[in-house]
Design an enzyme around this catalytic site. Structure first.
Site, PDB file in Angstrom:
ATOM      1  N   ASP A 212       0.826  -1.211   0.000  1.00 59.87           N
ATOM      2  CA  ASP A 212       0.000   0.000   0.000  1.00 59.87           C
ATOM      3  C   ASP A 212       0.862   1.264   0.000  1.00 59.87           C
ATOM      4  O   ASP A 212       1.851   1.346   0.738  1.00 59.87           O
ATOM      5  CB  ASP A 212      -0.888   0.042   1.245  1.00 59.87           C
ATOM      6  CG  ASP A 212      -1.758  -1.188   1.408  1.00 59.87           C
ATOM      7  OD1 ASP A 212      -1.295  -2.294   1.098  1.00 59.87           O
ATOM      8  OD2 ASP A 212      -2.907  -1.043   1.862  1.00 59.87           O
ATOM      9  N   HIS A 214      -1.108   4.515  -0.506  1.00 58.86           N
ATOM     10  CA  HIS A 214      -2.133   5.388   0.081  1.00 58.86           C
ATOM     11  C   HIS A 214      -1.850   6.882  -0.052  1.00 58.86           C
ATOM     12  O   HIS A 214      -1.924   7.627   0.927  1.00 58.86           O
ATOM     13  CB  HIS A 214      -2.354   5.025   1.548  1.00 58.86           C
ATOM     14  CG  HIS A 214      -3.305   3.879   1.748  1.00 58.86           C
ATOM     15  ND1 HIS A 214      -4.604   3.900   1.263  1.00 58.86           N
ATOM     16  CD2 HIS A 214      -3.139   2.677   2.362  1.00 58.86           C
ATOM     17  CE1 HIS A 214      -5.198   2.762   1.596  1.00 58.86           C
ATOM     18  NE2 HIS A 214      -4.330   2.000   2.254  1.00 58.86           N
ATOM     19  N   ASP A 241      -4.100  -0.392  -3.388  1.00 59.63           N
ATOM     20  CA  ASP A 241      -4.279   0.706  -2.429  1.00 59.63           C
ATOM     21  C   ASP A 241      -3.287   1.835  -2.694  1.00 59.63           C
ATOM     22  O   ASP A 241      -2.521   2.243  -1.816  1.00 59.63           O
ATOM     23  CB  ASP A 241      -4.182   0.207  -0.986  1.00 59.63           C
ATOM     24  CG  ASP A 241      -5.478  -0.420  -0.512  1.00 59.63           C
ATOM     25  OD1 ASP A 241      -6.350  -0.708  -1.365  1.00 59.63           O
ATOM     26  OD2 ASP A 241      -5.634  -0.645   0.698  1.00 59.63           O
ATOM     27  N   ASP A 244      -6.404   7.173  -1.554  1.00 58.45           N
ATOM     28  CA  ASP A 244      -7.168   7.364  -0.327  1.00 58.45           C
ATOM     29  C   ASP A 244      -6.238   7.641   0.852  1.00 58.45           C
ATOM     30  O   ASP A 244      -5.121   7.145   0.942  1.00 58.45           O
ATOM     31  CB  ASP A 244      -8.068   6.168   0.005  1.00 58.45           C
ATOM     32  CG  ASP A 244      -9.350   6.156  -0.813  1.00 58.45           C
ATOM     33  OD1 ASP A 244      -9.768   7.230  -1.264  1.00 58.45           O
ATOM     34  OD2 ASP A 244      -9.920   5.065  -1.002  1.00 58.45           O
ATOM     35  N   ARG A 245      -6.764   8.433   1.758  1.00 61.48           N
ATOM     36  CA  ARG A 245      -6.124   8.809   3.016  1.00 61.48           C
ATOM     37  C   ARG A 245      -4.995   9.813   2.826  1.00 61.48           C
ATOM     38  O   ARG A 245      -4.975  10.826   3.486  1.00 61.48           O
ATOM     39  CB  ARG A 245      -5.639   7.581   3.782  1.00 61.48           C
ATOM     40  CG  ARG A 245      -6.788   6.665   4.219  1.00 61.48           C
ATOM     41  CD  ARG A 245      -6.371   5.793   5.400  1.00 61.48           C
ATOM     42  NE  ARG A 245      -7.544   5.156   5.973  1.00 61.48           N
ATOM     43  CZ  ARG A 245      -7.863   3.889   5.800  1.00 61.48           C
ATOM     44  NH1 ARG A 245      -7.092   3.120   5.068  1.00 61.48           N
ATOM     45  NH2 ARG A 245      -8.946   3.387   6.347  1.00 61.48           N
ATOM     46  N   ASN A 273      -8.503  -2.960  -2.361  1.00 62.44           N
ATOM     47  CA  ASN A 273      -9.878  -2.665  -1.967  1.00 62.44           C
ATOM     48  C   ASN A 273     -10.177  -1.171  -2.008  1.00 62.44           C
ATOM     49  O   ASN A 273     -11.346  -0.765  -2.013  1.00 62.44           O
ATOM     50  CB  ASN A 273     -10.169  -3.226  -0.572  1.00 62.44           C
ATOM     51  CG  ASN A 273      -9.326  -2.579   0.508  1.00 62.44           C
ATOM     52  OD1 ASN A 273      -8.097  -2.644   0.472  1.00 62.44           O
ATOM     53  ND2 ASN A 273      -9.973  -1.966   1.483  1.00 62.44           N
ATOM     54  N   HIS A 274      -9.144  -0.333  -2.059  1.00 61.91           N
ATOM     55  CA  HIS A 274      -9.365   1.113  -2.150  1.00 61.91           C
ATOM     56  C   HIS A 274      -9.459   1.609  -3.591  1.00 61.91           C
ATOM     57  O   HIS A 274      -9.690   2.798  -3.805  1.00 61.91           O
ATOM     58  CB  HIS A 274      -8.277   1.873  -1.401  1.00 61.91           C
ATOM     59  CG  HIS A 274      -8.561   1.998   0.062  1.00 61.91           C
ATOM     60  ND1 HIS A 274      -9.228   3.063   0.612  1.00 61.91           N
ATOM     61  CD2 HIS A 274      -8.291   1.144   1.090  1.00 61.91           C
ATOM     62  CE1 HIS A 274      -9.333   2.892   1.909  1.00 61.91           C
ATOM     63  NE2 HIS A 274      -8.787   1.728   2.223  1.00 61.91           N
ATOM     64  N   HIS A 322      -3.809  -8.392  -3.315  1.00 62.60           N
ATOM     65  CA  HIS A 322      -3.847  -7.338  -2.292  1.00 62.60           C
ATOM     66  C   HIS A 322      -4.330  -7.866  -0.950  1.00 62.60           C
ATOM     67  O   HIS A 322      -3.714  -7.613   0.085  1.00 62.60           O
ATOM     68  CB  HIS A 322      -4.757  -6.192  -2.739  1.00 62.60           C
ATOM     69  CG  HIS A 322      -4.840  -5.100  -1.709  1.00 62.60           C
ATOM     70  ND1 HIS A 322      -3.813  -4.220  -1.495  1.00 62.60           N
ATOM     71  CD2 HIS A 322      -5.811  -4.775  -0.813  1.00 62.60           C
ATOM     72  CE1 HIS A 322      -4.141  -3.387  -0.518  1.00 62.60           C
ATOM     73  NE2 HIS A 322      -5.351  -3.702  -0.088  1.00 62.60           N
ATOM     74  N   ARG A 370     -12.889  -6.837   9.587  1.00 62.97           N
ATOM     75  CA  ARG A 370     -13.289  -5.693   8.771  1.00 62.97           C
ATOM     76  C   ARG A 370     -14.773  -5.717   8.423  1.00 62.97           C
ATOM     77  O   ARG A 370     -15.307  -4.729   7.909  1.00 62.97           O
ATOM     78  CB  ARG A 370     -12.479  -5.673   7.466  1.00 62.97           C
ATOM     79  CG  ARG A 370     -10.981  -5.616   7.653  1.00 62.97           C
ATOM     80  CD  ARG A 370     -10.273  -5.729   6.307  1.00 62.97           C
ATOM     81  NE  ARG A 370      -8.844  -5.912   6.435  1.00 62.97           N
ATOM     82  CZ  ARG A 370      -7.951  -4.934   6.436  1.00 62.97           C
ATOM     83  NH1 ARG A 370      -8.354  -3.683   6.320  1.00 62.97           N
ATOM     84  NH2 ARG A 370      -6.659  -5.186   6.547  1.00 62.97           N
ATOM     85  N   HIS A 397      -2.416  -4.864   2.332  1.00 70.91           N
ATOM     86  CA  HIS A 397      -3.727  -4.663   2.961  1.00 70.91           C
ATOM     87  C   HIS A 397      -3.695  -4.337   4.448  1.00 70.91           C
ATOM     88  O   HIS A 397      -4.651  -3.786   4.983  1.00 70.91           O
ATOM     89  CB  HIS A 397      -4.568  -5.923   2.717  1.00 70.91           C
ATOM     90  CG  HIS A 397      -6.037  -5.798   2.940  1.00 70.91           C
ATOM     91  ND1 HIS A 397      -6.757  -4.674   2.601  1.00 70.91           N
ATOM     92  CD2 HIS A 397      -6.938  -6.679   3.478  1.00 70.91           C
ATOM     93  CE1 HIS A 397      -8.026  -4.874   2.902  1.00 70.91           C
ATOM     94  NE2 HIS A 397      -8.163  -6.067   3.439  1.00 70.91           N
TER      95      HIS A 397
END
Length: 521
Positions: A212, A214, A241, A244-245, A273-274, A322, A370, A397
């Site tokens: 990730d 991010h 990923d 995001d964030r 998943n993002h 992922h 989750r 992940h």
């Protein structure tokens, strides 16, 4: 005291011990639900909030916790029902009313989108670009005062990529024409790939696997500084990923897409998943794209993300994805090859598992912390590898304090490449502050102000060599930067001039705002 001190891991431990002694205490379940929310264990949080309400159906905080959990899981209708209950019981609760209004808006938006959807194939944004711009991309004018990188005859070159990275490093925006050209071209490249990409490393060759990122652009640049720029002789695999964030998700994804266009056979990208609509809506990327470009561009990003492959097999021995393995036994590599990935991921099944599942130390499978997919044990990993004649899996992940983790007797490896990740920093820092930034009522990002002597997790990447496929782990720390993004600094100064700082810098409240993008100072 652990909750008040934001020591959520110990809070979970202590409330679990308390529940062993008093298993019918709704407050204990509700408080542990809050701790799970803070540590992103939304499935556990939902279960605890539900249990609290089973014990005491009049416990208002239970409804609030359950609504927050469902919001985090994208279950907006269920969340709205509980927020309605809270607002009805506490009509003067401004925070609950705000959450209710936010959730209601999303539910109505989703309903509208379903209503206007036709049975025909959805028209691509690419097909509408001529209409929207009243001219084709090739004739879109780049203004004279734009001095940034430009594609050469419409193509990505190494010169362009070096200029692009320097341009982004100075927090400048790529021209919209170049941005659209990259997205249109990378969509075409990705759409031709299978859901399971299979590559062969020769004995003297190696590949670098990153986890990730991010939206942490400066840490991405640091990876290239430490490990070399991508090239046919220095191939990379980024394991989902990307966005995001982090407040530089646009910069990260355009850099990665640019290298994919430059080196399509030696620069690999897998979906996380993002790279999905729901996550992008809740965790910042949609707002960032709309703020820096347009809503139409976000729609195009959504289309491109749907074509990202789901897994990659190296030398028929190492499988990279992922998330992780599957909710049921018997899944084969051929099943992965057959997945129709050009869509938003379903709530269950192999595609969902590849993006969402996590390993666990005990054998068997259990409900996911989750709230999506499952957790799988070492016996599940062993059976899958044996049935598919593989040696081990590599996944991402999950943030890891050392940047990587080896579990299941060496057969399940996690790699995470976003150092000083927002969530670890927030959990470990009592002095950190949060700035929620909205642009046109869209949550754009959340800036964490963290003392310079406090650091979170390390990042890592893996080298695999064709000669033995033995993983070599390389760790790195976060890049130290003392400034917020330029556009955020302007907003901060404006807001501070108009509002009390206490309204901007505050401890993290119980809301989805705690889970949005982070701008590391």
């Amino acid at each position: 005291m652990s909750l008040a001190e934001k020591d959520y891991d110990n809070a979970i431990k202590y409330y679990s011990e308390a529940l062993e002694l008093n298993p019918d205490n709704a407050i204990y379940y509700s408080n542990r639900s809050l701790a799970y929310l803070r540590t992103e264990c939304y499935g556990y949080a939902l279960a605890d909030a539900t249990r609290a309400l089973e014990i005491d159906k009049n416990y208002v905080k239970g409804y609030y916790r359950r609504a927050t959990s469902n919001m985090a899981l994208g279950k907006f209708k269920a969340a709205l029902k509980d927020y309605e209950t809270v607002v009805r019981v506490r009509p003067n609760d401004k925070d609950a009313k705000m959450k209710y209004q936010e959730c209601n808006k999303i539910v109505k938006q989703k309903a509208f989108e379903r209503a206007i959807a036709s049975d025909e194939l959805k028209k691509s944004v690419v097909d509408s670009l001529d209409i929207e711009n009243m001219m084709c991309l090739c004739h879109t004018v780049i203004e004279d005062d734009y001095t940034g990188p430009k594609l050469e005859d419409g193509k990505v070159t190494l010169k362009f990529m070096k200029e692009l990275m320097a341009w982004f490093k100075d927090q400048k925006k790529l021209h919209r024409k170049c941005a659209y050209q990259i997205l249109v071209q990378v969509k075409e490249v990705l759409s031709k790939l299978p859901s399971l990409v299979e590559i062969t490393l020769k004995e003297a060759e190696k590949i670098t696997i990153c986890g990730d990122t991010h939206g942490q652009y400066y840490d991405l640049l640091n990876i290239f500084e430490l490990n070399g720029l991508p090239s046919p002789t220095n191939p990379y695999l980024f394991n989902g990923d990307f966005v995001d964030r982090g407040s530089f998700s646009v910069e990260v994804i355009f850099t990665l897409f640019g290298f994919k266009l430059l080196y399509p056979d030696s620069f690999h990208l897998l979906r996380g998943n993002h790279e999905t609509d729901n996550m992008n809506q809740m965790y910042g990327f949609e707002g960032e794209v709309k703020a820096k470009y347009t809503a139409q561009m976000f729609q195009l990003f959504s289309e491109v993300f749907q074509w990202l492959p789901l897994a990659q097999c190296i030398n028929s021995k190492v499988l990279v994805m992922h998330g992780g393995l599957f909710s049921e036994d018997g899944v084969t590599l051929d099943d992965i090859r057959k997945i129709d990935r050009n869509r938003q991921p379903p709530d269950s099944g192999p595609m969902c598992d590849l993006l969402w599942s996590d390993p666990q130390p005990q054998n068997g499978r259990s409900i996911s912390k989750r709230g999506v997919s499952c957790q799988f044990g070492p016996d599940v990993t062993e059976r899958f590898l044996s049935e598919n004649k593989l040696q081990y899996i590599v996944r991402s992940h999950e943030v890891k304090s050392e940047g990587y983790e080896v579990t299941h007797s060496g057969k399940c490896i996690t790699v995470f490449s976003a150092p000083n990740y927002w969530y670890v920093t927030r959990r470990n820092s009592r002095a950190s502050c949060i700035l929620h930034v909205y642009i046109h009522k869209i949550l754009y990002c959340t800036a964490s102000v963290v003392p310079s002597d406090q650091m979170g997790n390390k990042g890592a990447y893996i080298h695999l060599r064709g000669s033995d496929l033995k993983p070599e782990f390389h760790q790195f720390s976060a890049v130290v930067s003392t400034v917020l993004p330029v556009h955020l600094l302007m907003l901060v100064h404006l807001c501070l001039a108009l509002m009390s700082p206490s309204l901007l810098f505050q401890s993290v409240p119980l809301s989805l705002d705690t889970s949005h993008s982070n701008c590391q100072p």
